[in-house]
Write an enzyme that holds these catalytic residues in place. Structure first.
Site, PDB file in Angstrom:
ATOM      1  N   ALA A  51       0.882  -0.822   0.172  1.00  0.00           N
ATOM      2  CA  ALA A  51      -0.086   0.478  -0.415  1.00  0.00           C
ATOM      3  C   ALA A  51       0.394   1.242  -0.237  1.00  0.00           C
ATOM      4  CB  ALA A  51      -0.499   0.455   1.309  1.00  0.00           C
ATOM      5  N   MET A  52       1.218   1.547  -1.327  1.00  0.00           N
ATOM      6  CA  MET A  52       2.127   2.786  -1.351  1.00  0.00           C
ATOM      7  C   MET A  52       1.774   3.849  -1.238  1.00  0.00           C
ATOM      8  SD  MET A  52       5.600   1.878  -1.602  1.00  0.00           S
ATOM      9  CE  MET A  52       6.459   0.096  -2.080  1.00  0.00           C
ATOM     10  N   GLY A  53       0.095   3.972  -1.938  1.00  0.00           N
ATOM     11  CA  GLY A  53      -0.337   5.020  -1.563  1.00  0.00           C
ATOM     12  C   GLY A  53       0.047   6.156  -3.220  1.00  0.00           C
ATOM     13  N   CYS A  89      -6.799   1.033  -8.412  1.00  0.00           N
ATOM     14  CA  CYS A  89      -5.464   0.748  -7.420  1.00  0.00           C
ATOM     15  C   CYS A  89      -6.431   0.314  -5.612  1.00  0.00           C
ATOM     16  CB  CYS A  89      -4.306   2.178  -7.853  1.00  0.00           C
ATOM     17  SG  CYS A  89      -3.876   2.330  -4.941  1.00  0.00           S
ATOM     18  N   ASN A 121      -5.534  -6.209 -11.845  1.00  0.00           N
ATOM     19  CA  ASN A 121      -4.426  -4.548 -10.544  1.00  0.00           C
ATOM     20  C   ASN A 121      -4.168  -6.232  -9.206  1.00  0.00           C
ATOM     21  OD1 ASN A 121      -3.340  -3.055  -8.777  1.00  0.00           O
ATOM     22  ND2 ASN A 121      -4.108  -1.752 -10.182  1.00  0.00           N
ATOM     23  N   GLY A 180       2.230 -10.821  -7.175  1.00  0.00           N
ATOM     24  CA  GLY A 180       3.239 -11.992  -6.893  1.00  0.00           C
ATOM     25  C   GLY A 180       2.022 -13.541  -6.920  1.00  0.00           C
ATOM     26  N   GLY A 207      -0.419  -9.985 -13.566  1.00  0.00           N
ATOM     27  CA  GLY A 207      -0.948 -11.016 -11.647  1.00  0.00           C
ATOM     28  C   GLY A 207      -0.044 -12.178 -11.326  1.00  0.00           C
TER      29      GLY A 207
END
Lengths: 269, 305
Positions: free
Chosen positions: B72-74, B131, B193, B218, B244
């Protein structure tokens, strides 16, 4: 892909030692980081606060130590932590300094001295001579002087402070220049503020001397995916944090000049 | 030569090979993208770029899961005005197509960022409508056929380059969203995603990600992604980029057989930036062994009845 060192392990801080008015050393138990090599780092999770990259300062029988300067929210929080506090550990990550024989010179600035102390301990028995130049703003901030004095047998340790409260009153680069002109070294290692590292890189380049420098960048993932810590084509977390003179030449237009900020834009170092 | 077997074209784009760097991996700087291209990628996708700078979330932003990675980079990004310079520079150093990933908080914002990206030199735009961890954008748009068509329609009208729509797997029926995107003018779809997910630490009894929830990538998600591609390919003619958990050539081939024309690779890049080249060699060997003259010939073969 999943690896043992990237899994978070929860562990307790077993010891906190005050090194200076702004630096404390935290020691915890971790099997994997206990096998870390000088130059490698850990990602330390402070639950509810942050997760930050920290250079390893020492490993000893499964005990791992990191020296932390209170500079931001997370590190100030750490300075209030006591033995028994639970933290999460990922790592060790990154490459390490390559051990050199013969005559070696280590140059540390501020908390950059921490990973170099770890390196010095490992090198001391293997090298012909080990010299150390350490610089800080003021006497109180000169770290690990007693330990380094023991390793360098006194005369090969030079200390500098900007205010002249201990050692020579100058920047580390001044005695370094004299040393490099006077003596022959097989390898020079450095870690510290990037402006200092850049200056040292220029000095070793002028004299065609080998150098390994540990760099610091904003880090998020620690495993080479997010791109937050890149310098040129290199990822500091995965390809570094230790870079050779040849690699530093490739990133000379960024070294000591710019890095990526939290939003990925280029900001001054 | 490799390019004969692996070269593809879709939505007006020509790629030397069908492996593409997925958005979010490295992808800030031209130098990083160049390194990935040197590792054999047929095209590269940037980090998702928005209208204004975003710092993203505090750490932890990445947690390892059982067979993958949670993040969760944001959506940290410098904003399109600053990033346009990076796009321009990237175009001078890259010899493969550059896709710019775009997000926004409204259809107008998506369209405006996309248009600026194309102006700066993007060869294609990939819409991040998937996202799973930032409010009021990404999946919150891509999970609603109505919002999704509005975004796609407005963006399509604003750009003269191929428009790729990256779909979320976090929906009951992905073909409903695929249809909305296609009908609104998408030239291609990326599926998928990350899967919305989380991790909890038992000692502290706390969620590990600072944002609590994030996206799983992954190998763990490969079978889900594969099913999504298969479902879309079964109903629509649109070019699909499979994404994916692709780690080796066999994964990539599975996606082609399910109906993907190309694949995006993300998580596997951390361990090996030559992963694109390695996967391409594997695909090539497979095609030779099976006596196919082009990767295009195996697209969708798993649908034969």
């Amino acid at each position: 892909m999943p690896t043992a060192n990237n899994a978070i392990r929860m562990t307790e801080i077993v010891n906190v030692r005050t090194e200076s008015p702004t630096v404390k050393t935290f020691t915890f138990t971790d099997r994997l980081c206990g096998k870390a090599k000088p130059g490698q780092f850990v990602m330390l999770w402070l639950p509810g606060i942050d997760e930050i990259p920290l250079s390893i300062m020492d490993v000893n029988n499964g005990l791992v130590s990191v020296s932390v300067k209170a500079v931001g929210d997370a590190t100030r929080h750490m300075h209030n932590m006591e033995a028994g506090t639970l933290v999460g550990v990922r790592g060790p990550f990154g490459n390490s300094f390559i051990e050199s024989r013969g005559r070696v010179l280590l140059v540390g600035g501020g908390t950059g001295t921490a990973p170099l102390l770890f390196l010095a301990k490992q090198l001391s028995a293997k090298t012909e001579r080990l010299s150390f130049v350490e610089g800080a703003k003021t006497k109180d901030e000169l770290l690990f002087v007693r330990e380094l004095d023991g390793i360098c047998s006194g005369k090969n340790l030079i200390t500098t402070t900007e205010d002249g409260t201990a050692g020579l009153q100058c920047l580390v680069t001044q005695p370094l220049g004299e040393l490099l002109d006077k003596e022959r070294f097989d390898m020079i290692y450095t870690c510290g503020p990037e402006v200092m590292v850049k200056k040292i890189f220029e000095m070793t380049e002028q004299r065609k001397l080998p150098l390994e420098a540990s760099l610091e960048r904003l880090m998020r993932c620690g495993i080479g995916l997010c791109g937050s810590c890149v310098i040129g084509k290199y990822r500091v977390c995965r390809d570094g944090p230790v870079f050779t003179a040849a690699q530093l030449r490739e990133v000379a237009d960024e070294l000591g000049i710019s890095k990526l900020g939290f939003d990925g834009s280029r900001i001054p170092v | 030569m490799e390019s004969n077997l692996l070269g593809i074209s879709f939505a007006g784009l020509s790629l030397e090979n069908p492996t593409i760097l997925a958005s979010g991996i490295l992808g800030y700087t031209a130098e990083s993208l160049k390194r990935v291209a040197k590792g054999g990628a047929g095209a590269v996708v940037t980090k998702s770029i928005g209208a204004s700078p975003r710092a993203g979330y505090p750490n932890p932003t990445v947690v390892q899961a059982e067979a993958g990675l949670l993040n969760a980079m944001g959506l940290p990004n410098p904003g399109i005005d600053v990033y346009s310079e990076e796009i321009k520079y990237a175009k001078t150093v890259l010899r493969v197509p550059l896709f710019v990933s775009v997000f926004g908080y409204s259809a107008d914002e998506y369209a405006s960022v996309a248009s600026k990206a194309v102006e700066a030199g993007a060869d294609a735009v990939e819409l991040n409508v998937s996202c799973p961890h930032v409010k009021q954008t990404g999946a919150e748009i891509g999970q609603s056929p109505k919002f999704l068509s509005e975004v796609v329609e407005k963006t399509k009208a604003a750009v003269n380059k191929p428009l790729i729509v990256k779909l979320s797997p976090n929906v009951a029926d992905i073909t409903v969203l695929a249809q909305a995107a296609i009908e609104a003018g998408a030239d291609a779809l990326t599926a998928v995603n990350t899967l919305k997910a989380m991790a909890i630490d038992t000692e502290t009894m706390m969620p590990i990600l600072s944002n609590v929830k994030g996206g799983l990538s992954g190998p763990a998600i490969k079978p889900v992604a594969l099913r999504c591609v298969f479902d879309i390919a079964e109903q629509f003619e649109v070019p699909i980029i499979g994404c994916g958990g692709i780690t080796d050539w066999r994964d990539a081939v599975e996606f082609f057989l399910a109906g993907a024309s190309a694949v995006e690779i993300g998580t596997a890049v951390a361990d090996d930036d030559e992963v694109f080249r390695t996967i391409c060699r594997g695909i090539e060997t497979y095609l030779r062994k099976k006596h196919y003259g082009s990767v295009k010939e195996i697209v969708g073969l798993a649908h034969r009845k």
